[in-house]
Design a protein around this motif. Sequence first.
Motif, short mmCIF file in Angstrom:
data_model
loop_
_atom_site.label_atom_id
_atom_site.label_comp_id
_atom_site.label_asym_id
_atom_site.label_seq_id
_atom_site.Cartn_x
_atom_site.Cartn_y
_atom_site.Cartn_z
N ASP A 522 0.87 -1.18 0.00
CA ASP A 522 0.00 0.00 0.00
C ASP A 522 0.91 1.22 0.00
OD1 ASP A 522 -2.34 -1.49 0.11
OD2 ASP A 522 -2.37 -1.54 2.30
N VAL A 523 0.91 1.94 -1.10
CA VAL A 523 1.79 3.10 -1.24
C VAL A 523 0.94 4.35 -1.40
CG1 VAL A 523 3.74 4.10 -2.48
CG2 VAL A 523 3.48 1.62 -2.39
N TYR A 524 1.36 5.41 -0.71
CA TYR A 524 0.67 6.70 -0.73
C TYR A 524 1.70 7.75 -1.13
CZ TYR A 524 -2.18 3.84 2.44
OH TYR A 524 -2.92 2.83 3.00
N GLY A 525 1.32 8.68 -1.99
CA GLY A 525 2.33 9.64 -2.41
C GLY A 525 1.78 10.90 -3.04
N LYS A 526 2.69 11.84 -3.23
CA LYS A 526 2.33 13.12 -3.86
C LYS A 526 3.57 13.67 -4.57
CE LYS A 526 -0.40 16.42 -4.93
NZ LYS A 526 0.34 16.47 -6.23
N THR A 527 3.33 14.16 -5.78
CA THR A 527 4.40 14.77 -6.57
C THR A 527 4.40 16.28 -6.37
OG1 THR A 527 2.91 14.97 -8.46
CG2 THR A 527 4.27 12.99 -8.33
N GLY A 528 5.51 16.91 -6.79
CA GLY A 528 5.59 18.36 -6.75
C GLY A 528 6.61 18.87 -7.75
N THR A 529 6.28 19.96 -8.42
CA THR A 529 7.21 20.59 -9.36
C THR A 529 7.36 22.04 -8.94
OG1 THR A 529 6.51 19.11 -11.16
CG2 THR A 529 7.68 21.14 -11.76
N ALA A 530 8.52 22.36 -8.34
CA ALA A 530 8.74 23.69 -7.77
C ALA A 530 9.26 24.64 -8.82
CB ALA A 530 9.74 23.59 -6.62
N GLN A 531 8.56 25.76 -8.98
CA GLN A 531 8.99 26.78 -9.93
C GLN A 531 10.36 27.33 -9.54
OE1 GLN A 531 5.85 29.69 -10.09
NE2 GLN A 531 4.30 28.17 -10.64
N ALA A 545 4.76 4.07 2.73
CA ALA A 545 4.29 2.75 2.32
C ALA A 545 4.10 1.83 3.52
CB ALA A 545 5.26 2.15 1.32
N ALA A 546 3.32 0.79 3.28
CA ALA A 546 3.06 -0.22 4.31
C ALA A 546 2.72 -1.53 3.63
CB ALA A 546 1.91 0.22 5.21
#
Length: 590
Positions: A522-531, A545-546
């Motif tokens: 079980d994977v949880y995530g978030k992306t980010g693109t910093a200006q 994850a778990a």
Amino acid sequence: MAAVKVSFNNRLRFLLALALLAGAVVALRLMDIQLLRHSHYLHLAERNRTQVLYQTAPRGRIFTADGRAVASNAPAFNLYYLSAGPQDEPYLRRLAEDYAPRLGLTVSQVRDKVQTGIRSGKAVALAENLSPKQVAALKELQLYYPGVYLIEDNKRVYPFGSFASHLLGYLGSIEGQEWKNRDLSLDYRLNAKIGKNGLEKKFEKELKGRDGGVYLEVDYRGRVKRVIEDRKWRPGADVYLTLDFDVQRAAEEGLKNSLTGRGAAVALDPRTGAVLALATAPAFEPGMFVPYSDEPEVKSKKISEYNLAVQGIYPPASTFKVITAIAAIEKGGFDPEKTVYCPGFYDAGSRVFKCWSTHGADNFFKGMADSCDVYFYTLAAQTGPAAIEKVQRMFQFGKPTGIDLPGEKAGNLYGPTKRARRRSYWFIGDTLNLSIGQGELLVTPIKMAQYAAAIASQGKVWRPYYLDKVVYHQTGKVLREGQPELLGTVDIKPSTWKLIFKALKQTVDEGTARRVKIKGLDVYGKTGTAQNPHGDDHGWFMAFAARPGEEPSLAVAVFVEFGKGGSSAAGPIARHMIEAYYFPEKTKYE
């Protein structure tokens, strides 16, 4: 005639008095030497009739959590000429001719060193820091040249090259102010090696052992007569870290092979705050500061000691949307199924704010999965910046994580409170920038990992720590231990955490974080693109994850400088780190 006799008697008395005075001074000096300060002068006499060929003690080793020595020791040798040996011309000529090619010296260089020893009557080093390969040939020569003596020594080695280099640090010769400020309880000598950076410096007192040496008897002229004692060294204490070798290696390999080869990756255990990986790229080779004498000289030993993982500060970008969502949910009246239409932009009246794509109608879960800026602009405008700032503070943004490493940056908390204190205005554009992690908001990679771990643990903000224990292995005595430390909690409703987990899971299963979707986890995530106004955008990826049915046991944050996009640049690295932790048997690195 009588006057002359009186004058003579006076002179005689004066000379007698002078002689008595001189005798008294000599007697007092003899009493001082033989009675009052007998032990002091005995010590000086003993020291004058002995020479010591020092042997460096092995430094304590540094281990990862799975027992791999990532900093250890290897044998090195010093070659001495002892002036007590034969000194006839044919002998000295053969000695120089036989040893010179094996030491990488000219015959005249060896002869000059030998003559220096003969003139001083003391042992002189012909070569230092010899490798075992060099010594194999030299040992045979010792049979023919009794005046030459090999002394075993130690040198620091890093078996896995640049592994965790910014954390481990490196050694260098003790210099200037370091010599003046040295710990007098430790037996440093001129040109001794000392920790210059990282854990080598931080645990110098524990890692530094007690040096040994070969004690030689010399005559009154300082010439060597015999070996009195071969005093054994005492090794330093071993340092055990919380690092997971496979996760650290996955992080380093991923960063090295990333789009730019520049960035940082951090992994924490969200149950305790233990550091499982702490990588900064580009890395360096700590071993280049302690080479063998037959190894090629490194032309430039300049390295960057800048540890981007704890010192680099950047906007968190869309990873911050989790905080915006928590603020909106906690405020009340939040409907996760309500949709917001994204035409690719948000009209704020005085300015139009763009979205990175045109998403159409998104509810909360799809808005998070798509990382739709317009959805979060709308959410933030309804929620207000004060509520978002409040949640920021609970996650301790704007504060250092407290990891015990020098130079950690605090980043910058972004919200209306600071503006109000400065009597400055807060605009709608500030709220919109804040909602997607842009503007004046700044975090370090270690802070991002702490943030991911706090979400994974449903609100526990741990101080990251990397030390498991320091142990004196000869006795098993534990000198120091690392301990989990809870810094605070994110006090929100269980139902809010449930919504956040569902949204982050959908982001991995169906959204921008699909690169970390891993079968059996079980994977949880978030992306980010910093200006980035100075070049290509930076890439972020945070995840935890778990195993199914278990609580999360791994939280990661990956940052790729100038990586252009979080999903493409940082996502694969995060995936390899997660796989290395849960399936190490499938993760192979040379």
